[in-house]
Motif scaffolding. Structure first.
Motif, PDB file in Angstrom:
ATOM      1  N   ASP A 147      -9.619  24.523  20.381  1.00  0.00           N
ATOM      2  CA  ASP A 147      -8.214  24.239  20.180  1.00  0.00           C
ATOM      3  C   ASP A 147      -7.929  24.088  18.689  1.00  0.00           C
ATOM      4  N   ARG A 148      -6.725  23.668  18.338  1.00  0.00           N
ATOM      5  CA  ARG A 148      -6.333  23.603  16.929  1.00  0.00           C
ATOM      6  C   ARG A 148      -7.075  22.512  16.168  1.00  0.00           C
ATOM      7  N   GLU A 149      -7.630  21.526  16.873  1.00  0.00           N
ATOM      8  CA  GLU A 149      -8.425  20.481  16.242  1.00  0.00           C
ATOM      9  C   GLU A 149      -9.900  20.860  16.163  1.00  0.00           C
ATOM     10  N   GLY A 150     -10.258  22.056  16.610  1.00  0.00           N
ATOM     11  CA  GLY A 150     -11.648  22.484  16.569  1.00  0.00           C
ATOM     12  C   GLY A 150     -12.472  22.020  17.748  1.00  0.00           C
ATOM     13  N   ARG A 151     -11.842  21.403  18.748  1.00  0.00           N
ATOM     14  CA  ARG A 151     -12.577  20.950  19.925  1.00  0.00           C
ATOM     15  C   ARG A 151     -12.806  22.113  20.885  1.00  0.00           C
ATOM     16  N   ILE A 152     -13.948  22.097  21.536  1.00  0.00           N
ATOM     17  CA  ILE A 152     -14.296  23.143  22.482  1.00  0.00           C
ATOM     18  C   ILE A 152     -13.392  23.051  23.714  1.00  0.00           C
TER      19      ILE A 152
END
Length: 414
Positions: A147-152
């Motif tokens: 996602d935009r926060e870099g979370r898988i």
């Protein structure tokens, strides 16, 4: 009160706030109403209780014509928006049909010669669900495995084999045409990236399709699509097409099954392209600008036209109702023009993805042999008359019509 009778009076829909356009139009309606109050104040006090200084006596023709033009513009815009809304629903149903048919053919039609073949079939069906979910993310401008926060995106990544995740990341890098782009590492083990509460692998090493839904997704930008970045759904379609070809070469499917699966893949890609067209097509800018200018010019002039007939107190009420009507209908068109977001009035894509996940999970809980087994002819038979006339004759004689009896092994048929 009879069932459904309350709907004629608008209850309870008329009292709902969630899903309505009351909040989006609250500020512009308030601005138009405050402007009418200012005009009313000017007519009541500045003109010494005589509205002749603010009343337009001969402006009726302009107001009438402008109202007619605004009605036509609103009807055109809302009809166009609803066509996109309805077409989006039809296209999503087409995509769902293609995925269901593909899953059925894979699970039942692909031959199994070893346990690894069944594992591959499970992975292929998982990829079908991953395609379905990635289309949803793609339409919302949320491409990629993070996602935009870099979370898988665990709900998506857990469905893709580990080696294919790396391929998707590599393809994303190539699309950016940059050798220096940073790519967040996608762990080979979902357990390393799985948050608390997410689904875990089963005891036999296979992963179920159920998972907990993330609530940290962002609303899509209206009309935004990332066609040159992480288009995961296209990558998955390539993986599936290559797998179909491998099954044909290994003689696990015949040419007819391969042709059907290939046709379904073409149908999914065609539907994806049509969905992209629905999202990316917008109302022309010149149309929107002129419409906004016209509606605000109308609301600015309206108080001067009706203050003479309604007076200082009723005029703001009438302006409020007119502004709420025109701006509300315009807001409805804006909302349904892009039906794939997370607004209350948008299509429930998350629910449809969850429903498909449950359907495929039920399919994977069976075996092709169990699905093919019904009953032996000698185990269950139905005693039926030789001719229809036997029943007709018995009915004419006044006798009751016999009920068909089930006869099986050890049961004597009457």
């Amino acid at each position: 009160m009879p069932s459904g009778y309350a709907a004629y009076w608008g209850y309870p829909d008329a009292l709902l706030v969630k899903g309505s356009v009351a909040k989006p139009v609250l500020l512009p309606v308030a601005v138009a109403t405050l402007w009418s109050v200012a005009v009313s104040f000017l007519g009541a006090f500045v003109c010494e209780k005589n509205n002749s200084c603010v009343s337009i006596q001969n402006g009726g023709s302009y107001i009438t014509l402008t109202s007619f033009v605004l009605s036509l513009l609103l009807a055109f815009k809302n009809n166009t928006s609803y066509e996109k809304y309805n077409e989006g629903r039809k296209l999503w149903a087409t995509l769902l049909t293609a995925v269901r048919n593909s899953a059925r053919i894979i699970w039942v039609g692909v031959n199994e010669t070893s346990d690894s073949d069944r594992v591959e079939k499970r992975q292929a069906i998982h990829l079908l669900l991953a395609f379905f979910i990635s289309v949803k993310n793609h339409l919302r401008g949320e491409d990629g495995l993070q996602d935009r926060e870099g979370r898988i995106r665990v709900d998506l990544v857990e469905l893709i084999p580990a080696n294919k995740r790396a391929q998707i990341q590599e393809l994303a890098l190539r699309r950016r045409h940059s050798k220096t782009s940073l790519i967040v590492h996608v762990p080979e083990s979902i357990k390393d990236a799985t948050p608390s509460g997410a689904s875990a692998p089963a005891a036999d090493g296979t992963r179920g399709l159920h998972r907990s839904v993330s609530t940290n997704s962002h609303h899509h930008k209206k009309g935004y699509l990332s066609l040159n970045d992480n288009n995961v759904c296209l990558d998955i379609s390539h993986f599936l097409s290559a797998w179909y070809m491998a099954q044909l070469k290994a003689t696990r499917i015949d040419s007819g099954q391969f042709g059907t699966l290939n046709t379904l893949t073409n149908q999914k890609i065609e539907t994806l392209t049509s969905l992209e067209r629905v999202v990316s097509s917008k109302t022309p800018l010149a149309y929107l600008v002129h419409f906004k200018q016209l509606i605000w010019l109308y609301l600015v002039i309206l108080p001067f036209h009706i203050i003479g007939a309604l007076g200082n107190y009723l005029m703001p009420v009438m302006v409020f109702l007119v502004a709420f009507t025109f701006l509300g209908v315009d807001a409805i068109g804006n909302q349904i023009e892009q039906p794939f977001g997370e607004d209350p009035g948008d299509h429930p894509l998350d629910k449809w993805c969850d429903d498909l996940r449950e359907e495929l999970d039920e399919l994977l809980s069976t075996t092709p042999a169990d699905l093919a087994f019904w009953s032996r002819p000698e185990e269950t038979t139905i005693a039926i008359p030789d001719t229809i006339h036997e029943h007709e004759d018995e009915e004419d004689d006044g006798h009751a019509r016999p009920t068909p009896q089930l006869a099986g092994p050890g049961v004597a048929a009457a």
